[in-house]
Design an enzyme around this catalytic site. Sequence first.
Site, PDB file in Angstrom:
ATOM      1  N   HIS B  68       0.862  -1.168   0.000  1.00 26.25           N
ATOM      2  CA  HIS B  68       0.000   0.000   0.000  1.00 26.25           C
ATOM      3  C   HIS B  68       0.898   1.218   0.000  1.00 26.25           C
ATOM      4  O   HIS B  68       1.738   1.380   0.877  1.00 26.25           O
ATOM      5  CB  HIS B  68      -0.893  -0.021   1.237  1.00 26.25           C
ATOM      6  CG  HIS B  68      -1.473  -1.370   1.525  1.00 26.25           C
ATOM      7  ND1 HIS B  68      -1.675  -1.839   2.782  1.00 26.25           N
ATOM      8  CD2 HIS B  68      -1.883  -2.348   0.716  1.00 26.25           C
ATOM      9  CE1 HIS B  68      -2.189  -3.034   2.735  1.00 26.25           C
ATOM     10  NE2 HIS B  68      -2.335  -3.370   1.496  1.00 26.25           N
ATOM     11  N   GLY B  69       0.700   2.089  -0.977  1.00 24.50           N
ATOM     12  CA  GLY B  69       1.647   3.181  -1.169  1.00 24.50           C
ATOM     13  C   GLY B  69       1.470   4.306  -0.179  1.00 24.50           C
ATOM     14  O   GLY B  69       0.896   5.337  -0.502  1.00 24.50           O
ATOM     15  N   THR B  70       1.955   4.125   1.011  1.00 20.83           N
ATOM     16  CA  THR B  70       1.800   5.168   2.014  1.00 20.83           C
ATOM     17  C   THR B  70       2.701   4.842   3.187  1.00 20.83           C
ATOM     18  O   THR B  70       3.351   3.810   3.215  1.00 20.83           O
ATOM     19  CB  THR B  70       0.341   5.240   2.487  1.00 20.83           C
ATOM     20  OG1 THR B  70       0.204   6.312   3.378  1.00 20.83           O
ATOM     21  CG2 THR B  70      -0.035   3.985   3.200  1.00 20.83           C
ATOM     22  N   THR B  71       2.776   5.770   4.134  1.00 20.65           N
ATOM     23  CA  THR B  71       3.399   5.478   5.424  1.00 20.65           C
ATOM     24  C   THR B  71       2.463   5.959   6.506  1.00 20.65           C
ATOM     25  O   THR B  71       2.174   7.150   6.587  1.00 20.65           O
ATOM     26  CB  THR B  71       4.731   6.226   5.581  1.00 20.65           C
ATOM     27  OG1 THR B  71       5.553   5.937   4.482  1.00 20.65           O
ATOM     28  CG2 THR B  71       5.416   5.827   6.857  1.00 20.65           C
ATOM     29  N   LYS B 102      -4.951  11.053   5.510  1.00 17.90           N
ATOM     30  CA  LYS B 102      -4.933   9.610   5.711  1.00 17.90           C
ATOM     31  C   LYS B 102      -5.320   9.218   7.121  1.00 17.90           C
ATOM     32  O   LYS B 102      -5.437   8.035   7.408  1.00 17.90           O
ATOM     33  CB  LYS B 102      -3.549   9.059   5.401  1.00 17.90           C
ATOM     34  CG  LYS B 102      -3.185   9.290   3.970  1.00 17.90           C
ATOM     35  CD  LYS B 102      -2.003   8.513   3.539  1.00 17.90           C
ATOM     36  CE  LYS B 102      -1.617   8.973   2.147  1.00 17.90           C
ATOM     37  NZ  LYS B 102      -0.457   8.294   1.621  1.00 17.90           N
TER      38      LYS B 102
END
Lengths: 180, 345
Positions: B68-71, B102
């Site tokens: 999942h492209g996030t932190t 987010k």
Amino acid sequence: MEYLIGIQGPDFVLVAADNVAASSIIQMKHDYDKMFKLSEKILLLCVGEAGDTVQFAEYIQKNVQLYKMRNGYELSPTAAANFTRKNLADYLRSRTPYHVNLLLAGYDEAEGPGLFYMDYLSSLAKAPFAAHGYGAKRFILNLPSFTVRLIDKDGIHDMEKLTLSGEMARPMKATFYPAA
Amino acid sequence: MALEDLCHFRDIFQEDITTERFSINLLHFYIPEVEYLDESPIQFAFPLPTNLPFTSSQTVPLPFPMAHGTTTLAFMFQGGVLAAADTRSSCSGLVACPASQKILPIHSHLVGTTSGTSADCMLWKRILARELRLYQLRHSRRLSTRGAAKLLSHMLHPFKGTELCVAATLCGWDGGELEDECHDHEESAGTTKTQKPDLGMTVGPSQGSSFTPQDSSRKARLSGPRLFYVCSDGTRLEGMLFSVGSGSPYAYSILDQGVRWGLTVEEATSVAREAVYRATHRDAYSGNFVDVFHITSKGWTRRKREDLKEEYYREKERQRLERKTQHDILRANTSIYSQCLAMPS
């Protein structure tokens, strides 16, 4: 890789499971308990696909407890194991099969200790010892600690957690070579 | 309930129990059902043959798990729960939105970080918020974080194996209002019978009337900060520290060395910011800004959104100053040394 092991003795069953909850390459938790208490003397150990394990194990757990509430006495380990296998088999050819591997360990007054091996294709075997997974020390996904429990006529007992710095670090020579 | 009987509601509800394996929603609000995924959007005039490859239940298995492209990260400490996330929304290689949010508040004492598909996360957070509010109205107490995690996990379970992708950490504070209701009851018991709500729904106060030591310890265990990780593949874990997303390995490296129970709020915030900054520095799918939320017994508070570009330049400046002072010290030392050598012995 998740690991379960069970050993049946003359009047007890010893079970151990690793404590890692992993999500692809990351260990999300180091102290995750994979054993589900079905009744005072029955434990279900469950590994497999992420959500299926908890869903299936809790479903079995609640149904076994419901049986006790309805009838006033608990299911025996053999009955619980067959019930679990039947549920696995029923869901196997549905749209939503459960991909779980199980060990069920229990003590019965009449039958004594029992260890049952079940896998995701709903096979069932009563065995004196059984394991799931690949628990080698040099495997790349190392398993630093194990939860260990013992079931005998007095119920379920927690034992000391096995960690790499404790039991496994002791040199093995002493056990293999008897004193001259 | 009278309205239910009038609308013959129970009949519809009963047949749902026997047909569905999961009766996930107790009332027929709109929760996306799995079957709607099989419908084709062009099926408005004539039915399509069913052997077309539109059915999403047999998708080609992915060659590796998609990150999942996030932190996002969250951890518990003595001051409550801290949640932090970046703000970059990416869409196959381009930055779709550099300032997305987010971390979504669900209610006053529960916040959820989101990772995965943005649309899925936003929808399911709203559905969860609605269900929690209904629970609160029905039972006059908030559902615990553990219950909210279980509810979300069970709502997502029918979609397992489909493309739905939600990985959330629920950060909340439980149980504040149980103690408030107990206090209210004790006060009103001392005075004469004041107006008690005439609904017959006395949940909190009636339980609090028998206030044994067991009850107080149970309340102490029940209330406090809680952190749960819920994923659409079915994982549901309770813990003290979680980081989710493609930047999570980098964030974990900062968090594993920096997070302790005894941190102050400022220290915890700086550790969280640093972790997100390091992750965004190396991960291509994380970046832009950082949001930090802090949850205490009084609810959640949000820190002003900070631009990580500024952080990067501040760090560069710090490094430049450090190098300059080191260089000066070195020059001073060598000049003293050369002076000593030059002195006649």
